[in-house]
Design an enzyme around this catalytic site. Sequence first.
Site, PDB file in Angstrom:
ATOM      1  N   PHE A   1       0.823  -1.222   0.000  1.00 31.55           N
ATOM      2  CA  PHE A   1       0.000   0.000   0.000  1.00 31.55           C
ATOM      3  C   PHE A   1       0.851   1.265   0.000  1.00 31.55           C
ATOM      4  O   PHE A   1       0.382   2.346   0.335  1.00 31.55           O
ATOM      5  CB  PHE A   1      -0.946  -0.006   1.211  1.00 31.55           C
ATOM      6  CG  PHE A   1      -1.890  -1.176   1.167  1.00 31.55           C
ATOM      7  CD1 PHE A   1      -3.064  -1.092   0.430  1.00 31.55           C
ATOM      8  CD2 PHE A   1      -1.585  -2.366   1.812  1.00 31.55           C
ATOM      9  CE1 PHE A   1      -3.926  -2.179   0.337  1.00 31.55           C
ATOM     10  CE2 PHE A   1      -2.437  -3.450   1.732  1.00 31.55           C
ATOM     11  CZ  PHE A   1      -3.613  -3.362   0.993  1.00 31.55           C
ATOM     12  N   SER A   2       2.114   1.113  -0.392  1.00 29.11           N
ATOM     13  CA  SER A   2       3.057   2.222  -0.278  1.00 29.11           C
ATOM     14  C   SER A   2       2.815   3.304  -1.341  1.00 29.11           C
ATOM     15  O   SER A   2       2.883   3.042  -2.548  1.00 29.11           O
ATOM     16  CB  SER A   2       4.473   1.657  -0.425  1.00 29.11           C
ATOM     17  OG  SER A   2       5.378   2.668  -0.789  1.00 29.11           O
ATOM     18  N   ASN A   3       2.574   4.525  -0.892  1.00 32.79           N
ATOM     19  CA  ASN A   3       2.466   5.649  -1.822  1.00 32.79           C
ATOM     20  C   ASN A   3       3.786   5.869  -2.561  1.00 32.79           C
ATOM     21  O   ASN A   3       3.798   6.318  -3.701  1.00 32.79           O
ATOM     22  CB  ASN A   3       2.091   6.934  -1.074  1.00 32.79           C
ATOM     23  CG  ASN A   3       0.683   6.883  -0.507  1.00 32.79           C
ATOM     24  OD1 ASN A   3      -0.191   6.220  -1.069  1.00 32.79           O
ATOM     25  ND2 ASN A   3       0.467   7.560   0.610  1.00 32.79           N
TER      26      ASN A   3
ATOM     27  N   ILE B   1       5.882   3.564  -3.561  1.00 27.60           N
ATOM     28  CA  ILE B   1       5.976   2.604  -4.685  1.00 27.60           C
ATOM     29  C   ILE B   1       5.223   3.162  -5.895  1.00 27.60           C
ATOM     30  O   ILE B   1       5.741   3.179  -7.023  1.00 27.60           O
ATOM     31  CB  ILE B   1       5.422   1.220  -4.255  1.00 27.60           C
ATOM     32  CG1 ILE B   1       6.415   0.524  -3.316  1.00 27.60           C
ATOM     33  CG2 ILE B   1       5.091   0.335  -5.460  1.00 27.60           C
ATOM     34  CD1 ILE B   1       7.724   0.086  -3.968  1.00 27.60           C
TER      35      ILE B   1
END
Length: 329
Positions: free
Chosen positions: A73-75, A77
Amino acid sequence: MNLAKTTIKTPLVPIEFLLPENPAESIACQIFIKREDLNHSEISGNKWHKLKHNLIRAKQLNCNQLLTFGGAFSNHIAATAAAGKEMAMPSIGIIRGDELANAPQKWSPTLLAAHKNGMRFEFVSRQTYRRREQPDYQQSLLAKYPNSYLIPEGGSNELALLGFKELMTDINQQCPDWTHLYCAVGTGATLAGIIRYANAGLDKPRARQIFGIAVLKQATYLLAPIHHWLSCSLPNMDKTSEQNDELVHWQLLTQYHGGGYGKQSDVDAQQQLAFEKQHNIPLDPVYTAKVIKAVQQEFAQNRIPPKSKVIILHSGGLQGRNPDINLKL
Ligand SMILES: *Cc1c(COP(=O)(O)O)cnc(C)c1O
């Protein structure tokens, strides 16, 4: 794309702030939201500032791909994949969770968006992921993906801080005499950049109070990396930085995590919606909704004196927002 020239000015929006506990009473301060969520359609918010100088360095070093780390869920990434696409530089994401390999039906919207922007994934176990900062592990990745530019998790490194010089110069032009600034804290690199460049672009530095709102539990361990970033030497340091220390006071507020990273109670979700409706400004539950709530609490507890000029940094993060929330707006 000429990255050095890509600075998008976003509005500093005055808002009338009402306390949920006392909705009839507005606050005797000026409050502004800096809409950094609008600075780029995909590389949005603070992640754009953090990536900018890393991308410039990657080009200078003639690297031909970007390699970075993150959870599903990494922004960061999503932002790295979008930046890679824009710069015609392939990107590789080392993603936590080997159960996601060969199971695209389990991928989050964030991973799907990154994939669409050309990021290749290597899914690793949680045990392997824990080694992401270890030099021997990083060396093995660089051997496997030669000529890559390695960006740490969250995009947080010394060059990331430099990106906040432009942001703070911009804010200081829009509102030179702000007194308080609140921002969300994940790794603390954004907070450190804001502190370092709090008076960027001004001839005469001013007194500032800067508060980082930790979005995860027991966040005091973040103080060590924040202090490290505050003391590291950076290119393009300006004259004001030395005087900064006496005038710029900062604090990491650790009591507003709201249950921990990625957690949000129903009451908090309702308050997020109420704020969004009243101001027509979308928030994300992981970071910015917690900052709004924190500022409301600080006002409710009379921690912000009357006549203060308060800036709330909207650091973006909307890409991972649950699309269902939009329906309710
Ligand atoms: C990543 C992120 C943060 C946290 O930034 P750090 O530099 O890691 O502290 C804050 N807000 C949003 C929207 C983010 O995506």
